[in-house]
Design a protein around this motif. Structure first.
Motif, PDB file in Angstrom:
ATOM      1  N   GLY A  98       0.834  -1.196   0.000  1.00  0.00           N
ATOM      2  CA  GLY A  98       0.000   0.000   0.000  1.00  0.00           C
ATOM      3  C   GLY A  98       0.870   1.247   0.000  1.00  0.00           C
ATOM      4  N   PHE A  99       0.788   2.033  -1.085  1.00  0.00           N
ATOM      5  CA  PHE A  99       1.707   3.163  -1.237  1.00  0.00           C
ATOM      6  C   PHE A  99       1.018   4.316  -1.961  1.00  0.00           C
ATOM      7  N   VAL A 100       1.379   5.527  -1.583  1.00  0.00           N
ATOM      8  CA  VAL A 100       0.980   6.717  -2.341  1.00  0.00           C
ATOM      9  C   VAL A 100       2.081   7.759  -2.147  1.00  0.00           C
ATOM     10  N   ASN A 101       2.384   8.513  -3.193  1.00  0.00           N
ATOM     11  CA  ASN A 101       3.423   9.542  -3.085  1.00  0.00           C
ATOM     12  C   ASN A 101       2.977  10.673  -2.166  1.00  0.00           C
ATOM     13  N   LYS A 102       1.804  11.232  -2.453  1.00  0.00           N
ATOM     14  CA  LYS A 102       1.202  12.275  -1.624  1.00  0.00           C
ATOM     15  C   LYS A 102      -0.258  11.898  -1.419  1.00  0.00           C
ATOM     16  N   PHE A 103      -0.768  12.067  -0.216  1.00  0.00           N
ATOM     17  CA  PHE A 103      -2.154  11.669   0.034  1.00  0.00           C
ATOM     18  C   PHE A 103      -3.116  12.465  -0.849  1.00  0.00           C
ATOM     19  N   THR A 104      -2.755  13.686  -1.167  1.00  0.00           N
ATOM     20  CA  THR A 104      -3.625  14.524  -1.997  1.00  0.00           C
ATOM     21  C   THR A 104      -3.736  14.012  -3.439  1.00  0.00           C
ATOM     22  N   ASP A 105      -2.851  13.077  -3.828  1.00  0.00           N
ATOM     23  CA  ASP A 105      -2.962  12.489  -5.171  1.00  0.00           C
ATOM     24  C   ASP A 105      -4.306  11.793  -5.360  1.00  0.00           C
ATOM     25  N   TYR A 106      -4.821  11.197  -4.278  1.00  0.00           N
ATOM     26  CA  TYR A 106      -6.104  10.494  -4.371  1.00  0.00           C
ATOM     27  C   TYR A 106      -7.229  11.447  -4.786  1.00  0.00           C
ATOM     28  N   GLY A 227      -1.946  -5.821   0.143  1.00  0.00           N
ATOM     29  CA  GLY A 227      -1.419  -6.124   1.469  1.00  0.00           C
ATOM     30  C   GLY A 227      -1.458  -4.928   2.392  1.00  0.00           C
ATOM     31  N   GLY A 228      -0.488  -4.884   3.299  1.00  0.00           N
ATOM     32  CA  GLY A 228      -0.433  -3.819   4.293  1.00  0.00           C
ATOM     33  C   GLY A 228       0.140  -2.529   3.739  1.00  0.00           C
ATOM     34  N   VAL A 229       0.345  -1.570   4.623  1.00  0.00           N
ATOM     35  CA  VAL A 229       0.795  -0.246   4.198  1.00  0.00           C
ATOM     36  C   VAL A 229       2.311  -0.109   4.348  1.00  0.00           C
ATOM     37  N   THR A 230       2.874   0.733   3.509  1.00  0.00           N
ATOM     38  CA  THR A 230       4.290   1.084   3.593  1.00  0.00           C
ATOM     39  C   THR A 230       4.461   2.280   4.530  1.00  0.00           C
ATOM     40  N   TYR A 231       5.709   2.534   4.901  1.00  0.00           N
ATOM     41  CA  TYR A 231       5.986   3.741   5.695  1.00  0.00           C
ATOM     42  C   TYR A 231       5.614   4.993   4.897  1.00  0.00           C
ATOM     43  N   GLY A 232       5.769   4.928   3.580  1.00  0.00           N
ATOM     44  CA  GLY A 232       5.424   6.077   2.742  1.00  0.00           C
ATOM     45  C   GLY A 232       3.947   6.406   2.811  1.00  0.00           C
ATOM     46  N   TRP A 233       3.109   5.346   2.723  1.00  0.00           N
ATOM     47  CA  TRP A 233       1.661   5.570   2.806  1.00  0.00           C
ATOM     48  C   TRP A 233       1.298   6.103   4.189  1.00  0.00           C
ATOM     49  N   LEU A 234       1.873   5.483   5.212  1.00  0.00           N
ATOM     50  CA  LEU A 234       1.553   5.861   6.590  1.00  0.00           C
ATOM     51  C   LEU A 234       1.937   7.312   6.867  1.00  0.00           C
ATOM     52  N   ASN A 235       3.120   7.698   6.418  1.00  0.00           N
ATOM     53  CA  ASN A 235       3.586   9.070   6.626  1.00  0.00           C
ATOM     54  C   ASN A 235       2.713  10.073   5.868  1.00  0.00           C
TER      55      ASN A 235
END
Length: 314
Positions: A98-106, A227-235
């Protein structure tokens, strides 16, 4: 109103599958980062359009029962798999992460979907229905973009994460530090590839039939698995959620909160409602996180409030 029931759900599966195959239009929306998978179904004379912003690990395939039910109740339905979810593109080599560069991308993606697909195909009253992570995305979209929604109904929205035994400041520090050290694409501590927990150990719902159907759907097509989340997604998520205190929604808001939620932190929902002028919160007793997939007594109570909310909007 028609309500789908647990007792009829298995017998109705052929009807739902046929509806999903024949009446839900599916396509890809091209964005600058990758293709997003979406679907829509529009009855002949819809009361309104419901635009669903689904939660983490969710997407169009999981929402078949609800889409079918809303359509039978004469609502148009639009739904897009967020990036990294469902059949939409995944940014990393391991699609389970689970990853996203910036949460605002969604929300940027949701805005493109709204303008290019929803508004092109439907002109009339629109209501946003956001669940969990999709609730946070909905709020981000509604506060940053010009839109024509009449209201937003949020099911167990992710305004903060329930960190169980880990103190929240420590969880935030760990995510931030891991990203600074270059581990943003690594799983956060304890996270793994997709796991199908058995019903007795699930945090999501107390409806066994709905839970088993969800797991069967994901078992039958591994592309849906996440699967689960990455540190990037969490941050990114923690960073976004810290900005919610400054947000003011200008349209009617209804928050359905699950009493026994162990996925998101309900206190953040209460805090957000107190900061808004036109928000209502109702806690549903005995409910786990996935209110829209709960046992009938809870789910029907939630959907009844949802339909009342839709009818109250101009």
């Amino acid at each position: 109103m028609f309500y789908s029931t647990e007792s009829d759900l298995l017998a109705r599966q052929p009807e739902i599958s046929q509806f999903f195959a024949q009446q839900v239009n599916k396509a890809l929306l091209t964005t600058t980062n990758g293709d997003l998978y979406y679907g829509y179904a529009i009855p002949e004379q819809p009361k309104a359009a419901i635009v669903i912003s689904s939660g983490r690990i969710e997407g169009l395939d999981k929402y078949q029962e609800l889409i079918w039910e809303l359509f039978k109740n004469n609502y148009a339905v639009f739904i897009v798999d967020h990036q990294g979810q469902g059949r939409s593109y995944r940014a990393l080599a391991n699609p389970h992460k689970g990853f996203v560069n910036k949460f605002t991308d969604y929300a940027d993606d949701l805005a493109q979907f709204d303008s290019q697909i929803v508004n092109t195909l439907y002109q009339g009253k629109k209501v946003m229905l956001g669940h969990s992570m999709g609730g946070a995305i909905a709020v981000d979209f509604l506060t940053r973009f010009k839109h024509n929604y009449s209201g937003v109904f949020l099911s167990a929205p992710m305004f903060d994460i329930y960190t169980k035994g880990t103190p929240k400041p420590l969880a935030k520090l760990a995510a931030r530090t891991a990203c600074l050290l270059g581990f943003n694409q690594c799983y956060a501590l304890g996270q793994t590839d997709y796991l199908a927990y058995d019903f007795l150990n699930n945090d999501l719902t107390s409806s066994e039939v709905r839970y088993q159907l969800f797991r069967q759907t994901y078992q039958s097509d591994s592309i849906l698995q996440l699967g689960g989340v990455t540190y990037g997604w969490l941050n990114a998520a923690f960073g976004f959620m810290s900005t919610l205190e400054q947000q003011q929604l200008t349209l009617p808001v209804f928050i359905a909160s699950a009493e026994n939620d162990t996925v998101v932190d309900n206190q953040a929902q209460i805090a957000l409602v107190h900061r808004q002028n036109n928000a209502v919160l109702q806690t549903f007793a005995g409910a786990k996180h996935e209110l829209l997939f709960e046992q009938d007594t809870i789910r029907q109570a939630v959907l009844s409030r949802f339909y009342q909310f839709c009818d109250s909007l101009n």
